[in-house]
Scaffold this active site. Structure first.
Site, PDB file in Angstrom:
ATOM      1  N   GLN A   1      35.095  73.294  59.756  1.00 23.86           N
ATOM      2  CA  GLN A   1      35.558  73.440  58.388  1.00 23.86           C
ATOM      3  C   GLN A   1      35.189  72.210  57.558  1.00 23.86           C
ATOM      4  O   GLN A   1      35.429  72.199  56.345  1.00 23.86           O
ATOM      5  CB  GLN A   1      37.086  73.636  58.363  1.00 23.86           C
ATOM      6  CG  GLN A   1      37.529  74.886  59.121  1.00 23.86           C
ATOM      7  CD  GLN A   1      39.040  74.987  59.296  1.00 23.86           C
ATOM      8  OE1 GLN A   1      39.536  75.225  60.384  1.00 23.86           O
ATOM      9  NE2 GLN A   1      39.792  74.813  58.230  1.00 23.86           N
TER      10      GLN A   1
ATOM     11  N   ARG B   1      47.254  76.726  58.985  1.00 28.29           N
ATOM     12  CA  ARG B   1      47.573  76.915  57.578  1.00 28.29           C
ATOM     13  C   ARG B   1      48.837  76.147  57.185  1.00 28.29           C
ATOM     14  O   ARG B   1      49.730  76.709  56.552  1.00 28.29           O
ATOM     15  CB  ARG B   1      47.768  78.421  57.341  1.00 28.29           C
ATOM     16  CG  ARG B   1      46.779  79.008  56.385  1.00 28.29           C
ATOM     17  CD  ARG B   1      46.730  80.516  56.517  1.00 28.29           C
ATOM     18  NE  ARG B   1      46.430  81.131  55.239  1.00 28.29           N
ATOM     19  CZ  ARG B   1      46.006  82.381  55.105  1.00 28.29           C
ATOM     20  NH1 ARG B   1      45.818  83.126  56.169  1.00 28.29           N
ATOM     21  NH2 ARG B   1      45.771  82.866  53.905  1.00 28.29           N
ATOM     22  N   CYS B   2      48.883  74.849  57.571  1.00 28.00           N
ATOM     23  CA  CYS B   2      50.135  74.120  57.417  1.00 28.00           C
ATOM     24  C   CYS B   2      50.155  73.159  56.235  1.00 28.00           C
ATOM     25  O   CYS B   2      51.204  72.594  55.951  1.00 28.00           O
ATOM     26  CB  CYS B   2      50.460  73.354  58.682  1.00 28.00           C
ATOM     27  SG  CYS B   2      49.448  71.884  58.921  1.00 28.00           S
TER      28      CYS B   2
ATOM     29  N   GLU C   1      47.518  78.490  51.567  1.00 31.53           N
ATOM     30  CA  GLU C   1      48.546  78.283  52.582  1.00 31.53           C
ATOM     31  C   GLU C   1      49.960  78.544  52.092  1.00 31.53           C
ATOM     32  O   GLU C   1      50.898  78.511  52.886  1.00 31.53           O
ATOM     33  CB  GLU C   1      48.441  76.860  53.124  1.00 31.53           C
ATOM     34  CG  GLU C   1      47.180  76.696  53.944  1.00 31.53           C
ATOM     35  CD  GLU C   1      46.876  75.255  54.237  1.00 31.53           C
ATOM     36  OE1 GLU C   1      46.403  74.978  55.352  1.00 31.53           O
ATOM     37  OE2 GLU C   1      47.106  74.408  53.365  1.00 31.53           O
TER      38      GLU C   1
END
Lengths: 799, 149, 162
Positions: free
Chosen positions: A235, A382-383, A752
């Protein structure tokens, strides 16, 4: 076979707010995506890893002789071989170091012990099965609360006795760091003076993002040119390139990292994994490309996990429900190495957003990190850098407080929200929230779900002994890392870059330093450019992921792309428009000050019939320039955001619980998000659907579990459960729009928000359904078994 | 995963026969089910390659077997360590060997096994039953063979 | 060993080991639209269709077992250069984000619609419950299958209906 695209209709100029279909879809719907495992290079070898069955053990011997006899096997390497290249240990993103291959001992079950290189994938796997390793098991630490007890075995013998770590003093060999923020004394005083005080312990269990495409890479060292090309599911390709250069000592201009199509990231594809390093070393040593693609088991047991925060909160309030102060203590289980992918100044990420959407005058938070015999990681799924943990903590706690005060949870929130006139709002833990209208968003959600009618229905059902609950979550997110004064990853500041080049015929190629894994950048960046430059969105091609061509950026995670690269994209386009204006004035034969940009055209002030389009200007940039002006129409813009952005939302969940089985059915879920300006509503809605589903999984189905010997109990999809279409609820979405005052297009990011905000809504709903039975909290994952036990304990006997 | 088993086996042979059997590694090895090969190091140590199937985890395991007879205590100790397919097993077992009045022998055995890796995690659901079956088969084989001698 | 597989109407001669899974054989033959996502036949990204209407997770078959079947993969869905209604519908309804589950999902939906041309939402969700998706939350996938079902029931029409 060529596929006609006439039924993928042309779009024209499509700027912000348009729900246009995605430009990246045509290749995916015909099976022509270019994912890592689809790439094959001539002469390519395959790599397989050997894993430890023990969670903690000394390695007595590694015998590779049988493996080398397997037909097709070319080489086997262990830590010894890597040490020769100075690569047996690599730095982590959190200031720690981690083994690439087990060096003298193993620290978690499935830890990588050796790498086998072979001509085929099957031969590599056969070779890995033939490697013989002798272990001497050591006592295991699985409970983080026991990690720093005097009898605990030392896990990290490499830093044994070192009483200072990357983030301060260490009080025990298994202690990593303690981080705190806020004023402890003032908070204690405020709590002591509060009329009401509640305390709650809650666990955010360890889970794993499990994208459907596992991690992998191809290392391709070209000995003739001296260039190393690495295809990697990453990513953050530029950060990887820089790290690889530092670690391998190959000059950065000789490293090219290509991130092809990625089948889901969710933070799983940010860290540098041992498999990547081994594949690259293999390529350098064997002079051939080496491909490594992990199995699902390897993905779940060795790659970056998420969460594992054991949290204790205390909140003070007046007796009519005005919060005064909060104190938080968190024990963070980091596994064997601290490899959490946080910005360097924030070892606990952005956890200090835990004061949430409420006006706390005083607050204090302390996070204590320890080593255990589990895989490394912590920041993923996704934090937003630990915001999932912080949000869950405060939203769950507000319900506990509401229950204590016998107050409606919506009313308690409305009473304590930060008011619109308080923005920009300085929180007690040091953040300046840019904008928000919490009351408006919550009221939209309450109206949408019919909240007050539902409360009536709940009272009626309760009288009949039926179980129904309503859960609210009104979260504030913190994304867009980040401003250079506070944010860096391994020293690299967290700006992002956008490059736009407009061609003579009015089409453009656009590149960014982010790297999407399904978020739709090929469409949304094109929409920003279409909006700012009046170009046809079909004629704007967006590229990300090749470090040879894309401008430097820090990648896509923590919902940072729209806040950073999206901002860069708009500003790059505006810079081009400034130059274009000069050319337009030249074409229109007027002075520059007589030209204005109206309806995506350059128009002579007061003479609307005299105009030129950007297409005409683009052609002129190469054929008909005002004297002295540099030809061409392009620019690169690096944007250092002045602040983070603070999207927010109000989610309401309604559940019905079966008294006999403990099954929780989500009857309705309304999600009202405020992410500021919306680029593409269809894409935003898709992001929300996906995130809510992952939040649902975390709340009800998922846990990465271990037994007391450190055996990993969630190593495959039959044990670690992902929701299917069958159990996933239907989501109802909506928006309010409170633009970010500092972002070039007022956008805040949204990817997120749903995973940050939804778990508390689910848990609050379940607890609300059972609150009258004396239930105050149930830890995630809320399985049927847990609910069933609670019901039986409360004397509720089935039907 | 820690597993504990215990049981009793009545052997149709007197204690002397039983002792001479269990102190002979060749004879002990012959009782292991699905034995692929065995390498006897000395009277107390051997390495056996055995076929193993625990749920979806199927293949061969290599075991180091250490026999520790204590005839003065009427006790036999066994230590089995080994693994395969990324899994590891560590088993310690002991058997009380007591002669009965009718010239038979009673074996009172118990063992504690520790299993790590996919056999424990992926095979966990059936591990207990498989392990029990395996141990019972070993003792049944032993009982049969000891009675033959 | 040499086998011949009929994939998307083309006979492909492949050299495989007895233990080679059909999923790997398909991918090694150059058709990489069929993906691999797990090691327990749980995720469904490897789904293909046999003999026109039976969805199979190609990781649960050996390549040698697939001889004699007509195998359809995602690459065989578009005919004569035109997208299949399912492909068009997934595009129209935003039924994909990262795209990794999409081929398997489309193939499973393809088989579903052969057996049940007019499925209810519940039947669609049940029919696709063997195919995981992490990105979309399934809501738009269901809408896509509903649109495709409608399109397939309209004679000689291929226009996208929003």
């Amino acid at each position: 076979m060529s596929v006609q695209t006439t039924n993928l209709e042309p779009k024209g100029i499509q700027g912000l707010g348009k729900a246009i279909k995605r430009k990246e879809d045509p290749r995916f719907i015909v099976g022509k995506g270019n994912y890592l495992d689809d790439i094959n290079l001539p002469g390519m070898l395959h790599m397989a890893l050997v894993h430890s069955p023990y969670a903690h053990a000394k390695i007595l011997s590694i015998d590779t002789s049988e493996a080398l006899k397997v037909p097709g096997v070319k080489a086997v390497i262990t830590a010894k071989d890597l040490a020769a290249a100075g690569l047996s240990w690599i730095p982590t993103l959190a200031g720690d170091k981690q083994m690439v291959l087990a060096d003298g001992k193993v620290l978690y079950q499935y830890q990588e012990v050796a790498a086998v290189f072979a001509e085929t994938r099957q031969a590599a796997a056969d070779g890995a099965a033939a490697v013989q390793v002798e272990y001497e098991p050591l006592p295991v630490v699985v409970d983080p609360y026991k990690a720093t007890s005097p009898e605990a075995p030392v896990l990290r013998e490499d830093i044994k006795g070192q009483m200072t770590g990357a983030h301060g003093p260490r009080r025990h060999d298994n202690h990593i760091w303690t981080w705190n923020v806020g004023s402890k004394d003032e908070t204690e005083k405020a709590l002591a003076a509060s009329e009401v005080r509640i305390k709650q312990h809650m666990l955010y269990p360890r889970s794993h993002p499990a994208p459907l495409e596992p991690c992998g890479c191809i290392g391709d060292m070209n000995k003739a040119t001296g260039r190393l090309t690495v295809y990697m599911t990453t990513q953050a390709p530029h950060a990887i390139r820089t790290v690889l250069s530092l670690v391998t000592k190959i000059p950065e201009n000789n490293i090219r990292v290509i991130s092809p199509d990625i089948g889901g990231g969710f933070g799983n594809k940010v860290p540098v994994y041992p498999g990547y390093v081994c594949a690259i070393v293999g390529s350098i040593v064997l002079g051939a490309p080496v491909k490594w693609v992990e199995t699902r088991t390897e993905n779940l047991t060795t790659t970056g996990f998420a969460r594992d925060f054991h949290m204790d909160i205390e909140i003070g309030a007046t007796k009519d429900g005005k919060v005064t102060a909060m104190k938080v203590y968190t024990l963070a289980d980091h596994g064997a190495f601290d490899a959490a992918a946080d910005p360097s100044k924030y070892p606990a990420g952005l956890f200090s957003i835990c004061t949430g959407s409420y006006d706390f005058q005083k607050a204090y938070a302390e996070v204590d990190a320890v080593y255990t015999n589990k895989a490394p990681g912590g920041v993923a799924y996704r934090c937003s850098f630990r915001v999932t943990e912080a949000s869950y903590l405060i939203e769950r706690s507000m319900d506990v407080l509401a229950h204590e005060l016998k107050m409606d949870p919506a009313e308690l929130r409305l009473k304590n929200f930060i008011r619109p006139e308080q923005f920009p709002y300085p929180s007690a833990l040091g953040w300046t929230y840019d904008s928000g209208d919490y009351e408006k968003t919550l009221k939209v959600a309450l109206e949408r779900i019919g909240y007050y009618e539902l409360r009536k229905e709940q009272a009626e059902k309760r009288a009949k002994g039926e179980l129904m609950g309503i859960g609210i979550s009104t979260f504030t997110e913190i994304v867009g890392a980040g401003p250079s004064k506070d944010f860096d990853i391994l020293g690299i500041k967290m700006f992002d870059g956008a490059e736009i080049r407009v061609h003579p015929s009015g089409s453009a190629i656009v590149r960014a330093g982010t790297r999407h894994q399904g978020q739709g950048h090929e469409t949304t960046w094109a929409q920003i450019v279409s909006e700012e430059l009046g170009l046809d969105v079909d004629k704007i091609i967006v590229e990300e992921g090749d470090t040879d061509t894309a401008p430097y950026g820090l990648g896509t995670y923590a919902s940072r792309s729209t806040p950073t690269a999206g901002g860069a994209m708009a500003l790059a386009a505006r810079r081009i428009r400034e130059k274009a204006k000069k050319i337009a004035a030249h074409l229109l034969e007027v002075g520059e000050s007589d030209v204005e940009w109206v309806d995506k055209k350059f128009v002579v002030k007061g003479v609307p019939s005299k105009s030129v389009t950007m297409n005409e200007v683009a052609f002129a940039a190469y054929t008909n320039l005002p004297p002295g002006l540099e030809p061409g129409l392009e620019t690169t813009y690096y944007y250092d955001p002045p602040n983070l952005t603070f999207p927010h939302g109000a989610y309401v969940c309604v559940v019905d619980i079966d008294k006999g089985t403990g099954e929780v059915k989500v009857r309705r879920f309304v999600a009202i998000d405020d992410c500021g300006t919306i680029i593409n509503p269809m894409i935003v809605e898709g992001q929300v659907h996906g995130g809510l589903t992952e939040g649902f999984a975390m709340a009800f189905m998922q846990e990465i579990a271990f037994d007391e010997q450190g055996n990993h109990l969630s190593s495959n999809f039959t044990d670690y459960l992902l929701p299917t279409a069958l159990e996933t609820p239907k989501w109802e979405t909506g928006h309010t729009v409170t633009p970010s005052p500092h972002h070039p297009i007022g956008a805040k990011g949204v990817g997120e928000s749903p995973t940050v905000g939804s778990p508390a809504a689910f848990v609050n709903a379940v607890v609300d359904a059972l609150a009258h039975l004396g239930v105050r909290h149930i830890d995630m994952p809320i399985t049927r078994e847990k609910v069933w036990k609670v019901l039986r304990q409360a004397g509720i006997d089935s039907f | 995963m820690k597993l504990e088993y215990s049981g009793q086996e009545k052997v149709q042979a007197d204690p002397q026969k039983v002792w001479s059997f269990i102190q002979d590694p060749h004879k002990v090895a012959s009782c292991l089910p699905d034995l692929k090969s065995v390498d006897i190091k000395d009277e107390k140590n051997m390495v056996a390659t055995v076929g193993v199937a625990v749920g979806p985890v199927r293949g061969t395991f290599k075991f180091n077997i250490e026999l520790d007879p204590k005839p003065e205590e009427n006790k036999m100790m066994v230590r089995i360590r080994g693994g395969g397919l990324g899994s590891a097993v560590d088993l310690t077992a002991s058997a009380d060997i007591n002669g009965q009045e009718d010239q038979t022998t009673l074996l009172d055995w118990n063992g504690v096994a520790s299993v790590s890796g996919p056999a424990a995690t992926v095979g966990g659901r059936v591990l207990d039953a498989q392990a029990k079956r395996l141990i019972e088969t070993v003792f049944a084989n032993m009982g049969k063979k000891m009675a033959e001698v | 060993m040499e086998i011949t597989l009929n994939i998307n109407g083309t006979l492909k001669k492949l050299n495989v080991e007895p233990r080679t899974l059909l999923a790997h054989a398909i991918r090694d033959s150059g058709l990489t639209g069929t993906h691999i996502g797990c090691d327990s036949s749980s995720c469904g990204v490897c789904t293909v269709v046999l003999d026109g209407k039976t969805a199979v997770k190609s990781c649960t078959m050996f390549a040698v077992q697939a001889e004699g079947y007509a195998i359809t993969t995602i690459e065989g869905m578009a005919q004569g250069g035109k997208l299949h209604p399912l492909q068009q519908a997934f595009y129209d309804q935003h039924g994909l984000q990262c795209g990794y589950c999409t081929p398997g999902m489309i193939m499973a939906a393809h088989a579903l619609l052969q057996h049940n041309p007019n499925p209810s939402e519940e039947e669609i969700r049940f029919g696709l419950s063997g195919n995981l998706c992490r990105c979309t939350g399934y809501q738009n996938i269901v809408k896509a299958v509903q649109q495709a079902a409608q399109m397939l029931q309209q004679p000689a029409s291929s226009a996208a209906d929003d």
